[in-house]
Motif scaffolding. Structure first.
Motif, short mmCIF file in Angstrom:
data_model
loop_
_atom_site.label_atom_id
_atom_site.label_comp_id
_atom_site.label_asym_id
_atom_site.label_seq_id
_atom_site.Cartn_x
_atom_site.Cartn_y
_atom_site.Cartn_z
N ILE A 128 -14.15 -5.21 25.44
CA ILE A 128 -13.48 -4.23 24.83
C ILE A 128 -14.43 -2.98 24.30
N ALA A 129 -14.20 -1.62 24.51
CA ALA A 129 -15.19 -0.84 24.15
C ALA A 129 -14.89 -0.01 22.73
N ALA A 130 -13.56 -0.35 22.46
CA ALA A 130 -12.94 0.10 21.09
C ALA A 130 -11.62 -0.43 20.69
N ILE A 131 -11.51 -0.25 19.39
CA ILE A 131 -9.96 -0.68 18.83
C ILE A 131 -9.34 0.70 18.51
N GLY A 132 -8.19 0.90 18.87
CA GLY A 132 -7.42 1.95 18.05
C GLY A 132 -6.14 1.19 17.20
N ILE A 133 -5.77 1.98 16.26
CA ILE A 133 -4.67 1.41 15.65
C ILE A 133 -3.75 2.47 15.34
N THR A 134 -2.47 2.22 15.33
CA THR A 134 -1.24 2.98 15.00
C THR A 134 -0.20 2.14 14.30
N ASN A 135 0.40 2.74 13.22
CA ASN A 135 1.29 1.84 12.30
C ASN A 135 2.37 2.74 11.87
N GLN A 136 3.54 2.01 11.28
CA GLN A 136 4.62 2.71 10.86
C GLN A 136 3.90 3.55 9.41
N ARG A 137 4.66 4.66 9.39
CA ARG A 137 3.91 5.56 8.33
C ARG A 137 4.56 4.94 6.85
N GLU A 138 4.14 5.54 5.67
CA GLU A 138 4.85 5.52 4.32
C GLU A 138 4.92 4.22 3.82
N THR A 139 4.79 3.19 4.60
CA THR A 139 5.00 1.69 4.11
C THR A 139 3.66 1.59 3.19
N VAL A 140 3.74 0.76 1.99
CA VAL A 140 2.72 0.70 1.13
C VAL A 140 2.45 -0.58 1.03
N VAL A 141 1.11 -0.98 0.79
CA VAL A 141 0.61 -2.36 0.90
C VAL A 141 -0.48 -2.47 -0.24
N PHE A 142 -0.25 -3.58 -1.27
CA PHE A 142 -0.91 -3.83 -2.47
C PHE A 142 -1.86 -4.93 -2.47
N TRP A 143 -2.78 -5.07 -2.48
CA TRP A 143 -3.77 -6.26 -2.17
C TRP A 143 -5.08 -6.06 -3.09
N ASP A 144 -5.72 -7.36 -3.22
CA ASP A 144 -6.78 -7.72 -4.18
C ASP A 144 -8.10 -7.45 -3.52
N LYS A 145 -8.87 -6.57 -3.98
CA LYS A 145 -10.10 -6.25 -3.32
C LYS A 145 -11.34 -7.54 -3.20
#
Length: 488
Positions: free
Chosen positions: A72-89
């Protein structure tokens, strides 16, 4: 094989991983469905842990199929927009349900802000309108109603889905690309940075937000798959599809028919200003320089067919819709306004509800299914009218997404819009566009023009419908949609 691009396409109803060759050929693909949660009418949530687990599973499967991470040369990411995730750092675990772009729980908040006179400022800074669709009001609502988020303090991380995936892939890199940031209503799209006034308006926690970066570059790497792989491309799904359709010159237009339908026209280096309730958004950002787009958003497209299948039982498979539409000579006077999540552009009525009108004893399920497909062209035509009023008249329309495999629908689109419609041989252009960005980011391509060779061949649908039939169809649609608006 060392030039293979791995693509993560995290959508609303499923998450997929795909492997692309530099010439655009898809070498492998794996997908897993996502669970939709509807805790109250108008609320839509995802489990961010499920998103990650299923993304990880399909990604591993594709990497194995192409021979391992070293290929694998590289990873690309595309996603559903506007959806919000909240997580613990600290733990990297979700702290709350992800609030999905379709969610309407903040309609009252947005109405109050509009009544207080804030929409003009929001539109001037962000290119967006005050609507529950966008992330800012969702973030503010969550901080007010889920006290444990505020109590998390410096441990709280907030981001759209690509931010969540990058964090998990890298073990703590907190970034967002400019296209996704432009959909939060917290970014000033002219300057390209978070805006303190907007952050205060919506009540978002500034310290929890990610750093805004380009759409292509070497952002970080993941070591989860046996060998280091750089993450080199990111874009929201509709911007990725715009790139995948090679809409690189001002005026070139694409429409993606997935869960919703989203039409973007490339607008060049200056943010366009809409006077007909369209959106101005960032198409991509490379080397710190932004290209912009004018956008019209339809909330319900493929999800309407899913609803007919899963909730109403009117069809057994999506493929049946084409057969049923062809089985009747016309819609029999039936119109379906698919406001299952309110109406998007150019109406922007979150309280609108879906309606089927014109039914009589002579109608069959074929008429209702045909009316559902016709609604795609009707909604697109409403947007074509709005785009033209803003000075952008489409010469052709490039279509993609899961729905456009339906030949009847593609032809109906050309007929109702009265312009040629182009469909690429490989219709999953959202994934393809993000792969192009990753190819640019890792150096396989010198820029998007060179990467656009990945698009491949297209099929063209020419309009054949008579002006009288088209006019009658559109008159019936206008009556139906205005009836829905008047009862909202």
């Amino acid at each position: 094989m060392t030039e293979t691009i791995l693509l993560i396409d995290e959508g609303t109803t499923s998450t997929r991983a795909m492997a692309f060759a530099p010439d655009g050929r898809c070498r492998a693909t794996e997908a897993a469905e996502l669970t939709q949660h509807y805790p109250q009418p108008g609320w839509v949530e995802h489990d961010a842990a499920e998103i990650w687990d299923r993304t990880l599973a399909v990604t591993r499967a594709v990497i194995e199929r192409v021979g391992g991470a070293e290929r694998i040369a590289a990873i690309g990411i595309t996603n559903q927009r506007e959806t919000v995730v909240f997580w613990d750092k600290a733990t990297g675990e979700p702290l709350a349900p992800a609030i999905v772009w379709q969610d309407r729980r903040t309609a009252g908040d947005c109405h109050a802000l509009k009544e207080a006179g804030h929409e003009a400022v929001v539109q001037a800074k962000t290119g967006l309108l005050l609507d529950p669709y966008f992330s800012g009001s969702k973030i503010g609502w969550a901080l007010r109603h889920w006290p444990h988020l505020a109590e998390a303090g410096d441990r709280l991380a907030v981001g759209t889905v690509e931010s969540w995936l990058v964090w998990k892939l890298t073990g703590g890199l907190h970034i967002t690309d400019a296209t996704n940031a432009s959909r939060t209503a917290l970014m000033a799209i002219g300057s390209g940075g978070w805006d303190d006034g907007l952050i205060d308006l919506f009540g978002a926690p500034r310290a929890a937000l990610p750093e805004i970066v380009d759409c292509a570059g070497r952002f970080g790497e993941t070591t989860l798959f046996g060998a280091p792989i750089p993450i080199c491309g990111m874009a929201g799904d509709q911007q990725a599809a715009t790139i995948g359709q090679a809409c690189l010159k001002s005026g070139e237009t694409k429409a993606t028919f997935g869960t919703g339908a989203f039409i973007l026209t490339q607008a060049g280096a200056i943010p366009p200003v809409s006077h007909h309730r369209l959106l101005s958004t960032i198409a991509w950002q490379l080397g710190g320089k932004r290209a912009y787009a004018l956008e019209g958003s339809v909330f319900v497209a493929g999800s309407l067919i899913k609803w007919l299948r899963d909730s109403i039982g009117l069809i057994g498979t999506a493929a049946e819709t084409e057969v049923l539409a062809r089985s009747v000579p016309d819609n029999g006077g039936v119109y379906l306004v698919p406001a299952l999540s309110g109406l998007g552009a150019p109406w922007w009525q979150p309280e609108a509800r879906a309606a089927i009108s014109g039914l009589s004893f002579t109608n069959t399920r074929a008429h209702i299914v045909r009316a559902a497909l016709e609604a795609m062209a009707h909604q697109a035509n409403d947007l074509k009218t709005a785009f033209a009023a803003d000075g952008v008249d489409w010469a052709t329309l490039r279509i993609d997404g899961g729905m456009v495999a339906n030949n009847w629908m593609a032809q109906d689109m050309a007929d109702i819009l009265a312009i040629p419609v182009e469909r690429p041989a490989f219709a999953e252009t959202t994934a393809l566009g993000a792969a192009m960005l990753a190819g640019v980011g890792c150096g396989l391509f010198t820029g998007l023009e060179e990467a656009s060779a990945m698009r491949g061949t297209v099929e063209r649908f020419e309009p054949t419908m008579s002006a009288q039939v088209r006019s009658t169809r559109l008159e019936g649609w206008d009556i139906a949609v205005n009836s829905v608006m008047n009862t909202a």
